[in-house]
Design a protein around this motif. Sequence first.
Motif, PDB file in Angstrom:
ATOM      1  N   GLY A  45      99.473  22.734 -23.819  1.00 16.65           N
ATOM      2  CA  GLY A  45      98.791  21.580 -24.396  1.00 16.65           C
ATOM      3  C   GLY A  45      97.290  21.785 -24.458  1.00 16.65           C
ATOM      4  N   ARG A  46      96.760  22.512 -23.472  1.00 16.22           N
ATOM      5  CA  ARG A  46      95.309  22.787 -23.459  1.00 16.22           C
ATOM      6  C   ARG A  46      94.939  23.881 -24.465  1.00 16.22           C
ATOM      7  N   MET A  47      95.940  24.624 -24.945  1.00 18.61           N
ATOM      8  CA  MET A  47      95.679  25.701 -25.913  1.00 18.61           C
ATOM      9  C   MET A  47      95.759  25.220 -27.353  1.00 18.61           C
ATOM     10  N   GLY A  48      96.203  23.967 -27.571  1.00 14.10           N
ATOM     11  CA  GLY A  48      96.253  23.412 -28.921  1.00 14.10           C
ATOM     12  C   GLY A  48      97.655  23.024 -29.350  1.00 14.10           C
ATOM     13  N   PRO A  49      97.763  22.137 -30.356  1.00 15.43           N
ATOM     14  CA  PRO A  49      99.067  21.644 -30.820  1.00 15.43           C
ATOM     15  C   PRO A  49      99.994  22.745 -31.326  1.00 15.43           C
ATOM     16  N   ASP A  50      99.455  23.754 -32.036  1.00 17.85           N
ATOM     17  CA  ASP A  50     100.298  24.835 -32.554  1.00 17.85           C
ATOM     18  C   ASP A  50     100.923  25.641 -31.416  1.00 17.85           C
ATOM     19  N   VAL A  51     100.124  25.918 -30.391  1.00 14.45           N
ATOM     20  CA  VAL A  51     100.631  26.668 -29.246  1.00 14.45           C
ATOM     21  C   VAL A  51     101.663  25.835 -28.491  1.00 14.45           C
ATOM     22  N   LEU A  52     101.416  24.534 -28.351  1.00 16.17           N
ATOM     23  CA  LEU A  52     102.367  23.653 -27.666  1.00 16.17           C
ATOM     24  C   LEU A  52     103.695  23.618 -28.411  1.00 16.17           C
ATOM     25  N   TYR A 351     100.204  15.889 -19.823  1.00 11.28           N
ATOM     26  CA  TYR A 351     100.191  17.014 -20.755  1.00 11.28           C
ATOM     27  C   TYR A 351      99.038  16.936 -21.756  1.00 11.28           C
ATOM     28  N   LEU A 352      98.680  15.716 -22.166  1.00 10.49           N
ATOM     29  CA  LEU A 352      97.721  15.541 -23.248  1.00 10.49           C
ATOM     30  C   LEU A 352      96.675  14.494 -22.889  1.00 10.49           C
ATOM     31  N   ASP A 353      95.522  14.584 -23.528  1.00  9.98           N
ATOM     32  CA  ASP A 353      94.505  13.535 -23.431  1.00  9.98           C
ATOM     33  C   ASP A 353      94.940  12.393 -24.351  1.00  9.98           C
ATOM     34  N   VAL A 354      95.495  11.336 -23.760  1.00  7.62           N
ATOM     35  CA  VAL A 354      96.070  10.247 -24.565  1.00  7.62           C
ATOM     36  C   VAL A 354      94.994   9.445 -25.295  1.00  7.62           C
ATOM     37  N   ASN A 355      93.744   9.614 -24.922  1.00  8.39           N
ATOM     38  CA  ASN A 355      92.655   8.884 -25.571  1.00  8.39           C
ATOM     39  C   ASN A 355      92.031   9.665 -26.723  1.00  8.39           C
ATOM     40  N   SER A 356      92.463  10.913 -26.908  1.00  9.09           N
ATOM     41  CA  SER A 356      91.902  11.731 -27.980  1.00  9.09           C
ATOM     42  C   SER A 356      92.545  11.376 -29.317  1.00  9.09           C
TER      43      SER A 356
END
Length: 480
Positions: A45-52, A351-356
């Motif tokens: 998740g920290r590496m980006g949506p495509d990687v996730l 897993y994700l920044d829900v505020n982003s």
Amino acid sequence: MTFPITIRQNALRSEIKEFFNLAVPLISAQVAQSATGFADTIMMGRMGPDVLAAGGLAAIIYIVVMTAFTGVVMGVSPLVAQAFGAEQRGRIQQVSRQGLWLALLVAIPAMAFTGHLGVWMLRSGQDPVVVELADTYLKIILWSFLPMAGFTALRSTVSALSHAKPIMVTIVVGTLFNIVANYILGFGKLGLPAMGLSGLALATMLTWWGMFMALALYVRLHPAVRQYQILHTLHWPKLRVLKKLVWVGVPIGIFSGLESGFFLTIMLLMGRLGTDALAAHQVVLQTIVVVFMVPLGISFATTVRIGQWFGKRDLAGMQQATWVSLGLTTVSMTVGSLAFLLFPKQLISIYLDVNSPENAGIVMLAMPLLTIAAITMVLDGLQKAVYGALQGLQDTRVPMALNVLGFWGVGLSVSYGLGFQLELGSRGLWIGQSVAIAAVAVLFSFRLYQIFDGLKNGLILPPIYSEKMENYSTTQQSIH
């Protein structure tokens, strides 16, 4: 001839104690092992949506192949447990040794198959960028299949002999190493280049080799296990023993492959709905996997306990172990279900920044999926616990057929119909998935009732019950 079922109240406390001594380390081992996937998903998740999305796709494919071929090897567990209950030392030795040969025989084709999945992923309609990342991950991690198969064979033997704590210790230490190695290799720490998904795959491969060697040392050196001389000499494959292992284990492998293959199919269908839908699915699925390790550990313990009672020809013991298993599963999964219902956003925020704003679409899709998962969580745990009981009775072929009916017949039809025909999207796919779980839970429960009723009334059931029924008794013995 019929069997009166004796409810042995005085033995219930002893059974609970024995079950917990076995189940708690196995549950801990499974939870610890799932922590790697949990940590992987956070790092992805920290590496980006495509990687996730790519990591989620690769992980579920890896799980499908892994569960299918290690499932075959898991036939070692009920056979060793039965031999242990019957105090057949030579049988324990033979089954354990041939289990290692079987591990080798299934790992090699699994590696070859996994190395050629890139084209298939493209043909399934996945994003080419996602496929490229996933394929690179799989071509590295496939080298973990050899030690994983060997570890599964040894774990099945050791747990069937009621030595669960070394399994827990090995997996916990291995998991800690894996998480640290994931971070170092994935993000490029300690002067090493950042390898991304490839680093996560490499870390996992190294971990499996380490865990296999650690458990092999335990089997070789610990006095209580060393007496069986499992690793002193392997001899050559013995077709008679391998045939029995295959008879019990192949249906387990097919079952496991079909079950995880169903969830892979749902993921592939989810991929058609877009990267956000696939990423949301991965977040919820990984959260469930962590919780699901509890009933999976209970299922392994159930297989061993019932297998041991089966070896003693003790019907009342088998039933009592089953009730303990179902009770523990119900309590644990109810707690998990409440957590999903009460804290959905907090779970997603792991897993994700829900505020982003970048993740808003994923969060919106993941929230209802967590609710659907919570509703069916108890049934999901129960079907796994009941299946563990069926394995302990060496009844693996009928459950395999019921798996096809429940997951692929009922579940896939409902998932596709709701998801695409009625345009409910990801929610429709998850509702169909939940309907499949409910159907399988009911079918398995009926099958287990049928077997116990047959044993009670002295009926001749399928091949595993071909022995004369008068050999069974409701003795008051307990397993030491």
